[in-house]
Write a protein that holds these residues in place. Structure first.
Motif, PDB file in Angstrom:
ATOM      1  N   TYR B 342       0.837  -1.199   0.000  1.00 30.07           N
ATOM      2  CA  TYR B 342       0.000   0.000   0.000  1.00 30.07           C
ATOM      3  C   TYR B 342       0.871   1.248   0.000  1.00 30.07           C
ATOM      4  N   SER B 345       2.331   1.791  -3.347  1.00 31.84           N
ATOM      5  CA  SER B 345       1.365   2.376  -4.283  1.00 31.84           C
ATOM      6  C   SER B 345       1.259   3.875  -4.087  1.00 31.84           C
ATOM      7  N   LEU B 346       1.140   4.287  -2.826  1.00 28.42           N
ATOM      8  CA  LEU B 346       0.974   5.711  -2.548  1.00 28.42           C
ATOM      9  C   LEU B 346       2.168   6.503  -3.049  1.00 28.42           C
ATOM     10  N   ALA B 349       2.293   6.604  -6.824  1.00 29.74           N
ATOM     11  CA  ALA B 349       1.240   7.471  -7.355  1.00 29.74           C
ATOM     12  C   ALA B 349       1.595   8.935  -7.160  1.00 29.74           C
ATOM     13  N   MET B 481      -2.798   4.712  -9.006  1.00 29.94           N
ATOM     14  CA  MET B 481      -3.262   3.812  -7.951  1.00 29.94           C
ATOM     15  C   MET B 481      -3.996   2.613  -8.540  1.00 29.94           C
ATOM     16  N   ILE B 521      -8.661   0.991  -2.291  1.00 31.49           N
ATOM     17  CA  ILE B 521      -8.159   1.946  -3.281  1.00 31.49           C
ATOM     18  C   ILE B 521      -9.167   3.074  -3.479  1.00 31.49           C
ATOM     19  N   THR B 524      -9.028   5.489  -0.600  1.00 29.22           N
ATOM     20  CA  THR B 524      -7.788   6.258  -0.644  1.00 29.22           C
ATOM     21  C   THR B 524      -7.888   7.355  -1.685  1.00 29.22           C
ATOM     22  N   ASN B 525      -8.383   6.979  -2.869  1.00 30.92           N
ATOM     23  CA  ASN B 525      -8.495   7.965  -3.937  1.00 30.92           C
ATOM     24  C   ASN B 525      -9.442   9.096  -3.564  1.00 30.92           C
TER      25      ASN B 525
END
Lengths: 336, 547
Positions: B342, B345-346, B349, B481, B521, B524-525
């Motif tokens: 995770y 990914s952050l 991104a 993401m 996801i 988060t977005n």
């Protein structure tokens, strides 16, 4: 109006940019991986969950805990990586459908000959040793069968019966080798002409449900979209054990198998010596647990547990090569 | 003039080198494979022969054109209606806000979920099927694809159109009425005409998104063969044939040549405005009611499909054991790996968003606000459009061929670069569309006043383009993401991101966990978009108080 903190946007932006540039250069440099990490054997695998767990248990129990990392991929993606990257691949060892290992070796000559004894019942190339035998079978959704009053099929030929039209899902052999198990069964029993007849009707019954992935039919059977599918036996067994309304029927034509093998990548001087050791460990110590999920015996001295035994395990009469698959793909295309 | 061009030319050179190294070279190397048989070295046309004579290839190609065009047209119309409701009607402000936010929700989810969502909503045991008592339509084939594609491309189309509409000067509506135009003429001249370029961009972007996607056909394609599936089968089927795959990829690139020409031709319809005046819109309750209801209905239809994603992870096993449980959520969060993946990914991104936004901004500045050679502008234009027509899988494999064995292999850097290039198109078009609507004389005025070019950009152009910049940043972030098709090939064991984890779970048929991660996801977005929006608002307010 609330008093806002005066934040100079330019300064914030400049700081953020500097920070991210800093972080990115660090990450590009690899964040200073520890020496221990560099020594870890990296294993790429397309095996199912249960097989991975069995392999992990074998390795951990024999002193290799913490010395390896297993990364799982789907068959297609791992196949693509093996063929495209060759010896540049990150992995030191792979477990993959034997058939792909052969293709990769043919194209890239990328695997080392195994340096330990491998007493397989069937012949295997010098660079690969089988870990599991995947069997194909007919999978049914018991609730859908009841709902739609469908007779339980007993053979692959039954699936050609028009009563099943719209209720079947199979995989396209040009996208996934799981479908090869179906075709092997048909050709072995009915010859090429007979197989074509049956396959044409099966495709007709499948209609919209000819899937690209090997696990596609099982997915649709689970979701109740279709009543019957053809797929990997072990996956169906696992679903049934979990209590889902799934059952499996071993066809009269037989359960044909495709094996998955372990192979060690030849990286010249950079080959990780432990990779070969671990491969040996998996074969010698992992087979017992692996056989509890994939019962077919592969090595001398192994017996196929009669309880877990599928109805009728069979092996195709010809060696399973790329050429043979291409032939069968062409046959399948003619039936669509 | 020479003075100004030097900075721009430097930026252009940097961009060009970047795209050459990370787009042109890998892709060309892959395409060259179309002339070589796998495993051998001679130049041959055998692959072309094999592909074009294969059963169903031309049919699949035709199908792709058909479904992509129809989807693109419908999506553009829907997006236009939604954007029009926001900018040209008097529906309540909260509703306009809602439309703006709700329309982009599909983009916040990985595309893997669309196919499932449709099957689990409209399939035989689907949520909506059960609610309505019967299956509403056959979800396989043309209809299912159409639905999937519309959902997939609506956010992009909407972002493009909504963004540009914000830069149209509404003052001209008044002028047009005073000059005696009928309602329709008014609409055509003051709204449609300035938007022609954007509507075309929207059509082209959505067309190619549909054309190159294979995730949705894999789920609901049924017997309707599309060329993207052919590509997948050739590249990653049971007997991978990269040579044939390269041929298919090349064929898929050809329509982009047409699109570049089309966009170029439409340049002349572009209108620049002196400033954006806020005028009060003519009151028309009928218009408001019609558009309000229409927008609401469209949004509900699109979002209802995703309702099932909120339901499935929290029941034992859809559709046969529908008792509430948190076991899937627990299973996902118990995975020790998850936190690291995770965080990866952050980070990826965020960096992608930063670099990508700068590049899109730079590219748009060159094409929309400079006097450099038209040929140079065309190069950037072409690069932007081509990046959209290359399927993610092709980029991923191209990178694999080109960078495997180099120090870039399995690093975060290569993932960031790949994402930046893969998603370049829409942000670039958004920036270009907005920059080209602004007054062209700012740079000249500033120069006359003694400011250098960089200062002008930072002080004058950027604040006016800030809302678009934030949208672009957010677009890059969100898409990084959720992207998977390219990343799956270039992510190494230690650089795995959350979407590759989703792919892993997909192989094991652990769809409940797939949905849990998709929701993660999504949230988060949403959170990040909220933060970006707050930042944008703050800086806007700060600018206003400064004045």
């Amino acid at each position: 109006m609330k008093k806002m903190k005066k934040v100079n946007l330019k300064k914030v932006a400049a700081f953020m940019m500097a920070a991210t540039l800093g972080v990115s250069t660090l990450s590009i440099a690899g964040c200073g991986s520890s020496a221990a990490e560099d020594e870890q054997v990296i294993i790429y695998s397309n095996a199912d969950d249960e097989a991975i767990e069995a392999m992990k248990h074998a390795l951990d129990a024999n002193g290799y805990e913490g010395q390896y990392v297993i990364q799982t991929f789907g068959t297609s993606e791992l196949g693509g990586k093996l063929l495209a990257e060759g010896t540049n691949i990150e992995a030191d060892m792979v477990t993959m459908s034997t058939f792909y290992v052969d293709s990769a070796q043919e194209q890239n000559n990328m695997f080392l000959d195994l340096d330990f004894e491998v007493n397989t019942l069937d012949e295997f190339p010098s660079y690969a040793a089988p870990i599991t035998a995947q069997e194909g079978t007919i999978i049914v959704n018991t609730e859908m069968m009841e709902e739609n009053n469908l007779p339980m099929p007993t053979s692959l030929k039954d699936l050609a019966d028009p009563v099943y039209e719209g209720y079947i899902s199979v995989t396209d052999v040009s996208s996934s080798s799981t479908a090869w198990l179906l075709i092997q069964g048909l050709i072995s029993e009915y010859g090429e002409e007979g197989a074509k007849e049956v396959l044409t009707d099966i495709y007709k019954n499948a209609g919209d449900h000819i899937e690209e992935s090997g696990s596609g039919p099982l997915k649709k059977v689970r979701a109740g979209e279709v009543a019957i599918g053809f797929g990997l036996r072990q996956q169906a067994v696992a679903d049934k054990a979990e209590g889902l309304p799934i059952d499996y029927v071993d066809p009269l034509e037989g359960n044909f198998t495709l094996t998955e093998s372990v192979a060690v990548i030849d990286k010249g001087d950079e080959t990780n010596a432990k990779a070969m050791e671990m491969a040996q460990c998996i074969i010698e110590n992992g087979r017992e647990e692996l056989q509890s999920y994939y019962p077919v015996a592969l090595y001398e001295g192994e017996s196929t547990d009669t309880e877990n035994l599928s109805g009728n395990p069979k092996v195709f009469s010809e060696p399973l090569t790329v050429e043979l698959l291409k032939e069968h793909q062409a046959l399948s295309e003619e039936c669509k | 003039m020479k003075h100004k061009n030097k900075e721009l030319k430097l930026i252009f050179a940097v961009m060009l080198v970047f795209f050459l190294a990370f787009l042109a070279v890998p892709v060309i190397r892959l395409l060259i494979k179309s002339f070589i048989l796998d495993g051998s070295t001679g130049f041959t046309l055998a692959n072309y022969q094999s592909v074009f004579t294969s059963k169903g290839f031309l049919g699949a190609l035709g199908n792709s054109f058909l479904i992509s065009s129809v989807s693109a047209v419908i999506t553009t119309i829907i997006a236009f209606i939604l954007a029009y409701t926001i900018h040209y009607t008097n529906v309540p402000k909260w509703f306009k806000n809602l439309i703006g936010k709700a329309t982009v929700i599909p983009m916040l989810l990985p595309t893997i979920t669309y196919g499932f969502a449709i099957i689990y909503s409209f399939g035989k045991q689907g949520l909506l099927t059960k609610l309505f008592g019967r299956q509403l339509f056959n979800i396989y084939g043309f209809n299912g694809l159409l639905l999937g594609y519309i959902i997939y491309t609506l956010p992009v189309s909407f972002m493009l159109i909504n963004n540009t509409m914000g830069y149209i000067d509404k003052k001209f509506m008044v002028v047009s009425r005073l000059m005696g135009d009928s309602s329709f003429q008014n609409f055509r001249i003051t709204i449609l005409r300035p938007l022609l370029g954007t509507l075309a961009s929207s059509f082209i972007q959505t067309f190619f998104l549909c054309f190159t996607d294979f995730g949705i056909p894999a789920s609901v394609g049924g017997k309707f063969e599309v060329v993207a599936s052919v590509l997948y089968t050739q590249m990653l089927g049971s007997v991978p044939n990269f040579g044939n795959g390269a041929v298919v990829a090349l064929v898929m690139l050809i329509p982009s040549v047409v699109s570049i020409t089309v966009l170029h031709v439409l340049e002349k319809y572009n209108v620049r405005y002196n400033k954006i005046s806020a005028i009060e819109l003519e009151k028309s309750p009928v218009r408001d009611a019609v558009f309000g209801v229409l927008s609401g209905a469209l949004l509900i239809s699109v979002l209802s499909i995703f309702a099932v994603i909120f339901v499935v992870p929290f029941v034992q096993d859809w559709p046969y054991r529908i008792n509430f449980t948190l076991e899937h959520v627990q299973a996902v969060f118990e995975d020790g790996n998850l936190l690291r993946v995770y965080a990866n990914s952050l980070m990826v991104a965020a960096i992608t968003a930063l670099i990508g936004s700068l590049m899109a901004y730079a590219g748009a500045l060159i094409t929309a606000r400079s006097t450099v050679n038209q040929k140079l502008k065309n190069i950037i234009e072409s690069i932007a459009l081509i990046t959209n027509t290359i399927p993610g899988m092709v980029i991923g494999l191209a990178y694999l061929f080109s960078f495997s064995g180099t120090s870039l292999q399995n690093t975060f850097a290569i993932i960031i670069i790949c994402n930046t290039i893969h998603f370049f198109s829409t942000p670039y078009l958004m920036m270009k569309n907005s920059l080209s609507k602004m007054n062209a004389s700012w740079e000249t005025t500033a120069m006359l006043m003694g400011d250098n070019w960089l200062k002008t950009i930072i002080r004058v152009v950027t604040p006016n383009a800030l809302s678009t910049l934030i949208e672009v940043f957010s677009y890059y972030f969100v898409n990084s993401m959720v992207t998977v098709s390219a990343v799956i090939f270039i992510a190494g064991t230690r650089t795995m991101v959350i979407t590759t984890k989703i792919k892993e779970l997909q192989y094991y048929n652990k769809f409940n966990e797939v949905f849990v991660l998709s929701l993660l996801i999504l949230f988060t977005n949403i959170l990040c978009k909220y933060i970006f929006q707050k930042l944008a608002d703050r800086s806007q307010r700060k600018e206003k108080t400064k004045r």
